[in-house]
Design a protein around this motif. Structure first.
Motif, PDB file in Angstrom:
ATOM      1  N   GLN A  49      -0.438  14.306  11.528  1.00 40.19           N
ATOM      2  CA  GLN A  49      -1.883  14.091  11.562  1.00 40.19           C
ATOM      3  C   GLN A  49      -2.265  13.580  12.936  1.00 40.19           C
ATOM      4  O   GLN A  49      -1.454  12.989  13.643  1.00 40.19           O
ATOM      5  N   LEU A  81       2.014  10.646  -2.039  1.00 39.10           N
ATOM      6  CA  LEU A  81       2.140   9.952  -0.765  1.00 39.10           C
ATOM      7  C   LEU A  81       1.650   8.523  -0.880  1.00 39.10           C
ATOM      8  O   LEU A  81       0.687   8.244  -1.608  1.00 39.10           O
ATOM      9  N   ASN A  82       2.313   7.624  -0.151  1.00 40.53           N
ATOM     10  CA  ASN A  82       1.746   6.301   0.075  1.00 40.53           C
ATOM     11  C   ASN A  82       0.597   6.530   1.047  1.00 40.53           C
ATOM     12  O   ASN A  82       0.786   7.133   2.110  1.00 40.53           O
ATOM     13  N   CYS A  83      -0.597   6.068   0.680  1.00 38.02           N
ATOM     14  CA  CYS A  83      -1.767   6.387   1.495  1.00 38.02           C
ATOM     15  C   CYS A  83      -2.714   5.204   1.662  1.00 38.02           C
ATOM     16  O   CYS A  83      -3.844   5.378   2.143  1.00 38.02           O
ATOM     17  N   PHE A 102      -6.912   4.938   0.814  1.00 40.20           N
ATOM     18  CA  PHE A 102      -7.492   6.131   1.443  1.00 40.20           C
ATOM     19  C   PHE A 102      -8.918   6.397   0.983  1.00 40.20           C
ATOM     20  O   PHE A 102      -9.212   6.430  -0.213  1.00 40.20           O
ATOM     21  N   PHE A 159      -6.128  17.006  -1.901  1.00 39.64           N
ATOM     22  CA  PHE A 159      -5.635  15.653  -1.642  1.00 39.64           C
ATOM     23  C   PHE A 159      -6.520  14.681  -2.403  1.00 39.64           C
ATOM     24  O   PHE A 159      -7.728  14.652  -2.192  1.00 39.64           O
ATOM     25  N   ARG A 173      -6.759  10.606  -4.032  1.00 38.63           N
ATOM     26  CA  ARG A 173      -6.238   9.261  -4.277  1.00 38.63           C
ATOM     27  C   ARG A 173      -6.312   8.998  -5.766  1.00 38.63           C
ATOM     28  O   ARG A 173      -7.384   9.014  -6.363  1.00 38.63           O
ATOM     29  N   ASN A 228      -2.822   3.166  -2.761  1.00 39.34           N
ATOM     30  CA  ASN A 228      -1.554   3.529  -2.128  1.00 39.34           C
ATOM     31  C   ASN A 228      -0.817   4.647  -2.868  1.00 39.34           C
ATOM     32  O   ASN A 228       0.400   4.752  -2.796  1.00 39.34           O
ATOM     33  N   CYS A 285      -1.519   8.839  -3.419  1.00 40.62           N
ATOM     34  CA  CYS A 285      -2.328  10.054  -3.300  1.00 40.62           C
ATOM     35  C   CYS A 285      -1.501  11.254  -3.736  1.00 40.62           C
ATOM     36  O   CYS A 285      -0.303  11.349  -3.436  1.00 40.62           O
ATOM     37  N   PHE A 313      -5.132   6.689   8.421  1.00 35.77           N
ATOM     38  CA  PHE A 313      -4.301   6.134   7.360  1.00 35.77           C
ATOM     39  C   PHE A 313      -2.861   6.605   7.538  1.00 35.77           C
ATOM     40  O   PHE A 313      -2.623   7.802   7.722  1.00 35.77           O
ATOM     41  N   LEU A 361       0.415   8.012   6.257  1.00 37.88           N
ATOM     42  CA  LEU A 361       0.754   8.808   5.068  1.00 37.88           C
ATOM     43  C   LEU A 361       2.265   9.014   5.046  1.00 37.88           C
ATOM     44  O   LEU A 361       2.833   9.550   6.007  1.00 37.88           O
ATOM     45  N   GLN A 362       2.906   8.602   3.950  1.00 38.47           N
ATOM     46  CA  GLN A 362       4.356   8.745   3.802  1.00 38.47           C
ATOM     47  C   GLN A 362       4.679   9.207   2.392  1.00 38.47           C
ATOM     48  O   GLN A 362       4.027   8.789   1.423  1.00 38.47           O
TER      49      GLN A 362
END
Length: 146
Positions: free
Chosen positions: A56, A88-90, A93, A104, A106, A110, A112, A136, A138-139
């Motif tokens: 991103q 994803l951990n977000c 968001f 995408f 939420r 945390n 998404c 944000f 994103l992982q």
């Protein structure tokens, strides 16, 4: 037909029958990383967070002045698999620009969901843009591979 030939035909038939039954039975004997590994298409198999590439970056701004970010989520599964139920951990968001929830969403703080949980084919990407005063992180938190 001689007795030896009859025995051979019966043995071959039995062997083919066992192969067919074995091919239709899921392999439930091994679990890797908490995700079942299976033989048939559609069954979950070994999955790693590294199979997903998330990039991103800034992409200008909205007329309001809020920064606009572009996100690409790419399936790089090492065994050409499909990835589904990608979470994803977000953080918390939010976006000033509409992001289609089918792309995408939420679902909790945390957490998404990508592509509505639907499979993303090998080499395929899900892309979207969002606008916020900050980017944000994103992982990948969880995924399933097929």
């Amino acid at each position: 037909m001689s007795l030896n030939t009859k025995v051979l035909v019966i043995a071959l038939y039995f062997g083919l029958l066992m192969l067919a039954v074995n091919a239709m039975t899921p392999d439930t004997s091994s679990f890797l990383g908490g995700v079942m590994r299976g033989r048939e298409l559609g069954e979950a198999r070994e999955c790693k967070r590294e199979y997903v590439s998330i990039t991103q970056g800034p992409m200008g701004s909205l007329p309001s002045g809020s920064p606009l970010y572009s996100v690409q989520i790419l399936n790089q599964c090492a065994s050409n698999c499909k990835i589904a139920q990608l979470h994803l951990n977000c953080g918390p968001f939010t976006s000033e620009k509409f992001v289609p929830p089918s792309i995408f969403k939420r679902v909790a703080n945390n957490d998404c969901l990508v592509n509505n949980g639907n499979p993303i084919g090998f080499g395929s990407a899900v892309s979207f843009q969002y606008a916020n005063s900050h980017q944000f992180p994103l992982q990948v938190s969880s995924l399933q591979c097929f």
